[in-house]
Design a protein around this motif. Sequence first.
Motif, PDB file in Angstrom:
ATOM      1  N   CYS A   1      62.579  50.891  60.297  1.00  0.00           N
ATOM      2  CA  CYS A   1      63.213  51.283  59.036  1.00  0.00           C
ATOM      3  C   CYS A   1      62.333  50.743  57.915  1.00  0.00           C
ATOM      4  O   CYS A   1      62.064  49.543  57.850  1.00  0.00           O
TER       5      CYS A   1
ATOM      6  N   CYS B   1      64.845  48.080  55.604  1.00  0.00           N
ATOM      7  CA  CYS B   1      65.267  46.754  56.094  1.00  0.00           C
ATOM      8  C   CYS B   1      64.344  46.210  57.184  1.00  0.00           C
ATOM      9  O   CYS B   1      64.524  45.085  57.650  1.00  0.00           O
TER      10      CYS B   1
ATOM     11  N   SER C   1      64.143  46.919  60.251  1.00  0.00           N
ATOM     12  CA  SER C   1      64.654  46.830  61.624  1.00  0.00           C
ATOM     13  C   SER C   1      63.818  47.756  62.505  1.00  0.00           C
ATOM     14  O   SER C   1      63.337  48.799  62.051  1.00  0.00           O
TER      15      SER C   1
ATOM     16  N   CYS D   1      67.012  53.678  58.395  1.00  0.00           N
ATOM     17  CA  CYS D   1      68.054  53.517  59.416  1.00  0.00           C
ATOM     18  C   CYS D   1      69.435  53.908  58.892  1.00  0.00           C
ATOM     19  O   CYS D   1      69.647  54.116  57.689  1.00  0.00           O
TER      20      CYS D   1
ATOM     21  N   CYS E   1      70.848  51.744  56.060  1.00  0.00           N
ATOM     22  CA  CYS E   1      70.119  51.790  54.781  1.00  0.00           C
ATOM     23  C   CYS E   1      70.240  53.133  54.065  1.00  0.00           C
ATOM     24  O   CYS E   1      69.879  53.256  52.897  1.00  0.00           O
TER      25      CYS E   1
HETATM   26 ZN    ZN Z   1      67.328  49.820  57.491  1.00  0.00          ZN
END
Ligand code: ZN
Length: 129
Positions: free
Chosen positions: A87, A90, A92, A125, A128
Amino acid sequence: MEEYRHLNIKLTPQRIAILDYLKGNKSHPSAEDIFKAVKKEFPTMSFATVYNTLEALKNKGNVQELKIDSSKKRYDPDCSTHHHLICTKCKSIVDIFNDFKLNLSEDLTEGFDLIGNSIEFFGVCHDCK
Ligand code: ZN
Ligand code: MN
């Protein structure tokens, strides 16, 4: 302790705590993430201990270093062939298990014998969006 003997690295209580944290961990943590988590149990542990343990594991092929996050190295205890999706907001990272059957014609490989590939996907993601 027994379960980590095959790793062939020097084992200390701090290193075992790091290995326990990494075991089955799918979050692709950074060295800082590991340090913060294990420090709760070992307050005197230094960041160098985490870094050196990761280097030892990497050199033995028991952890892979990911460079998909441009802000910091991330680590993956899963050394099987798979791809990653990050992502961009963030940071991830999730695993992508798929055989993409990529074929490179001989004029592209310049005589190399290919042994594998690792694809980095980028996106935003669910959390987000
Ligand atoms: Zn994210
Ligand atoms: Mn992974």
